[in-house]
Design a protein around this motif. Structure first.
Motif, PDB file in Angstrom:
ATOM      1  N   SER A   7      26.993  25.840  -2.287  1.00 13.51           N
ATOM      2  CA  SER A   7      28.391  25.657  -1.907  1.00 13.51           C
ATOM      3  C   SER A   7      29.292  25.398  -3.120  1.00 13.51           C
ATOM      4  CB  SER A   7      28.514  24.494  -0.910  1.00 13.51           C
ATOM      5  OG  SER A   7      29.783  24.482  -0.311  1.00 13.51           O
ATOM      6  N   LYS A  22      33.911  29.770  -1.746  1.00 17.31           N
ATOM      7  CA  LYS A  22      32.708  28.933  -1.799  1.00 17.31           C
ATOM      8  C   LYS A  22      31.500  29.779  -1.420  1.00 17.31           C
ATOM      9  CE  LYS A  22      34.027  24.110  -1.325  1.00 17.31           C
ATOM     10  NZ  LYS A  22      33.715  22.827  -0.662  1.00 17.31           N
ATOM     11  N   ASP A  49      23.178  20.731  -5.789  1.00 18.31           N
ATOM     12  CA  ASP A  49      24.099  20.513  -4.670  1.00 18.31           C
ATOM     13  C   ASP A  49      24.972  19.307  -5.018  1.00 18.31           C
ATOM     14  OD1 ASP A  49      25.449  20.415  -2.311  1.00 18.31           O
ATOM     15  OD2 ASP A  49      23.682  20.221  -1.019  1.00 18.31           O
ATOM     16  N   ILE A  50      26.117  19.568  -5.614  1.00 14.65           N
ATOM     17  CA  ILE A  50      27.015  18.523  -6.100  1.00 14.65           C
ATOM     18  C   ILE A  50      28.375  18.708  -5.450  1.00 14.65           C
ATOM     19  CG2 ILE A  50      28.169  17.573  -8.146  1.00 14.65           C
ATOM     20  CD1 ILE A  50      25.763  18.560  -9.783  1.00 14.65           C
ATOM     21  N   LYS A  51      28.935  17.619  -4.964  1.00 17.83           N
ATOM     22  CA  LYS A  51      30.221  17.682  -4.276  1.00 17.83           C
ATOM     23  C   LYS A  51      31.298  18.257  -5.198  1.00 17.83           C
ATOM     24  CE  LYS A  51      33.480  14.781  -1.688  1.00 17.83           C
ATOM     25  NZ  LYS A  51      33.835  13.384  -1.288  1.00 17.83           N
ATOM     26  N   ASN A  52      32.080  19.195  -4.651  1.00 14.93           N
ATOM     27  CA  ASN A  52      33.212  19.814  -5.357  1.00 14.93           C
ATOM     28  C   ASN A  52      32.799  20.555  -6.630  1.00 14.93           C
ATOM     29  OD1 ASN A  52      35.131  18.859  -3.475  1.00 14.93           O
ATOM     30  ND2 ASN A  52      35.200  16.870  -4.508  1.00 14.93           N
ATOM     31  N   THR A 376      33.493  20.091 -12.339  1.00 10.54           N
ATOM     32  CA  THR A 376      34.373  19.648 -11.264  1.00 10.54           C
ATOM     33  C   THR A 376      35.801  19.697 -11.798  1.00 10.54           C
ATOM     34  OG1 THR A 376      34.263  17.302 -11.870  1.00 10.54           O
ATOM     35  CG2 THR A 376      32.570  18.132 -10.359  1.00 10.54           C
ATOM     36  N   ASP A 379      38.123  15.109 -10.924  1.00  8.93           N
ATOM     37  CA  ASP A 379      37.746  13.786 -11.434  1.00  8.93           C
ATOM     38  C   ASP A 379      38.652  13.402 -12.601  1.00  8.93           C
ATOM     39  OD1 ASP A 379      35.183  13.229  -9.928  1.00  8.93           O
ATOM     40  OD2 ASP A 379      34.674  15.148 -10.843  1.00  8.93           O
TER      41      ASP A 379
END
Length: 419
Positions: A7, A22, A49-52, A376, A379
């Motif tokens: 994703s 995505k 699998d890392i957010k954003n 990302t 952040d």
């Protein structure tokens, strides 16, 4: 190397069907095997699998310095390339800042061998003149055949206009790229910071904008006479942007870069006499910064470089007059640019430029070798020494606000992750 990116948002302006979509990306043996809405992991595979998480083509830097050979305590080639990989860069061009400097085919072969088997590919430059002394033309043709991308006497300008003329004429025979650092030493003299209000207030010797602009004007006149390919590294003034824009309108083959820190930090930062801010070209005014940013946005400035220059601590922890010029920049450039531009503009800046040097452009497509940067975008954090991977810690970015974090990179059948 087998990996499954779950994703991830693809930032790839070259393909409208995937741009900002995505997807899951499956990589097997270093090659992109599938890009789908959903891919289930099978067998022995690294799942990321890392957010954003975002992914783009691997980033390119047109000007880094390490220490090897001669200054290994500053940065070895191995650690420098590992730093580049952790900072998202999959290809870097190595400046001629070592000791001895590379001015023969065997020197280029040495550098390429020292950088092999790393995730980040090293592309060395060779000296334009023997020893970088500006007197005798180096073995340009032999170095080109050995793998040199171009010819540059690092941070040394050519006082002899005829030497530039001969180099441009000769290099045309094998499509060589000639670099010319934009600084007229007869004008800059012993200057160490931008000449202006800040230098006067602090009592520091100034480098006039004229010193850069006069050199560029001369070099462009020579280029117009000879033809050939000229690269002007790290410009820093508003008039420099205009001179290069006018030359491009004439059809001259001139390209240029700007250091990331010259896009965001003005000479007012010098008021505490912090030697981290002593760089060459010097930090300029807010008017210069605005012109440089506009030049990047409209394409007049072709590349933004980290101008990564590791230095021993004793070369910076001295009086301002006696400190060496230079800052590291690999680790902080993405965060700086992403704070300044939107993510699409930032990635466009970081992925462009390989074609200028005749390098093959990677593709983010099924069946292609994976050459990817992972990051990302939202952040926010304050850059500190904890974010530095380099052996040297001389960073102009310490204490600066950053936006977005580099997660890692994939290239040459290797994966590096910071998390």
């Amino acid at each position: 190397m087998n990996a499954l990116l779950k994703s991830v948002t693809i930032v790839n302006g070259n393909t409208t069907d995937l741009h900002l979509k995505k997807r899951d990306i499956l990589i097997k043996n270093g090659v992109i095997e599938a890009i789908e809405n959903q891919i289930e992991p099978t067998g022995k595979i690294k799942v990321i699998d890392i957010k954003n998480l975002h992914v783009s083509l691997g980033w390119f830097d047109s000007g880094v310095s390490f220490g090897e050979p001669g200054y290994e305590e500053r940065e070895t080639i191995e650690n420098g390339l590992q730093t580049a990989a952790k900072s998202g860069f999959t290809d870097v061009v190595l400046n001629t800042s070592s000791h001895p400097t590379p001015d023969s085919a065997s020197d280029i072969v040495y550098l390429k061998n020292a950088g092999k088997d790393q995730l980040t590919t090293l592309h060395p430059l060779g000296n334009l003149t023997v020893g970088g002394e500006g007197e005798v033309l180096a073995e340009l043709y032999d170095m080109k055949n050995a793998g040199a991308l171009g010819f540059y006497d690092y941070k040394h300008s050519l006082a002899n206009a005829n030497m530039l003329k001969i180099a441009l004429q000769y290099a045309q025979n094998f499509d060589g790229m000639v670099f010319s650092f934009p600084l007229d030493k007869s004008i800059s003299g012993k200057g160490i910071v931008n000449e202006g209000i800040t230098s006067t207030k602090l009592g520091l010797k100034g480098i006039p904008a004229l010193a850069e602009e006069l050199q560029i004007a001369r070099d462009l006149f020579v280029l117009e006479y000879t033809g050939g390919k000229l690269f002007i590294p790290t410009i820093s003034t508003a008039k420099s942007v205009k001179l290069i824009a006018d030359a491009k309108k004439k059809g001259l083959q001139v390209t240029c870069s700007v250091a990331a820190h010259n896009l965001v930090i003005t000479d007012s930062a010098l008021e505490d006499f912090d030697t981290h801010y002593k760089v060459l070209p010097p930090l300029r005014t807010s008017a210069d910064i605005k012109a440089l940013q506009k030049g990047v946005a409209n394409g007049t400035i072709d590349l933004v470089t980290t101008d990564h220059t590791p230095l021993n601590v004793e070369l910076k922890h001295v009086e301002f007059d006696n400190a060496d010029f230079g800052t590291i920049g690999l680790e902080s450039t993405f965060g700086m640019l992403n704070e300044l531009f939107n993510v699409e503009e930032t990635i466009a800046i970081l992925t462009k430029g390989r074609s200028i040097f005749g390098m093959e452009e990677p593709l983010l497509e099924v069946g292609q070798k994976a050459n990817l940067s992972l990051f990302t975008v939202n952040d926010t954090y304050e850059f500190s020494k904890d974010h530095i991977f380099s052996s040297s810690k001389n960073s102009i970015a310490i204490g600066k606000q950053m936006k977005g974090k580099v997660v890692g990179a994939i290239a040459n059948n290797q994966l590096v992750l910071n998390a």
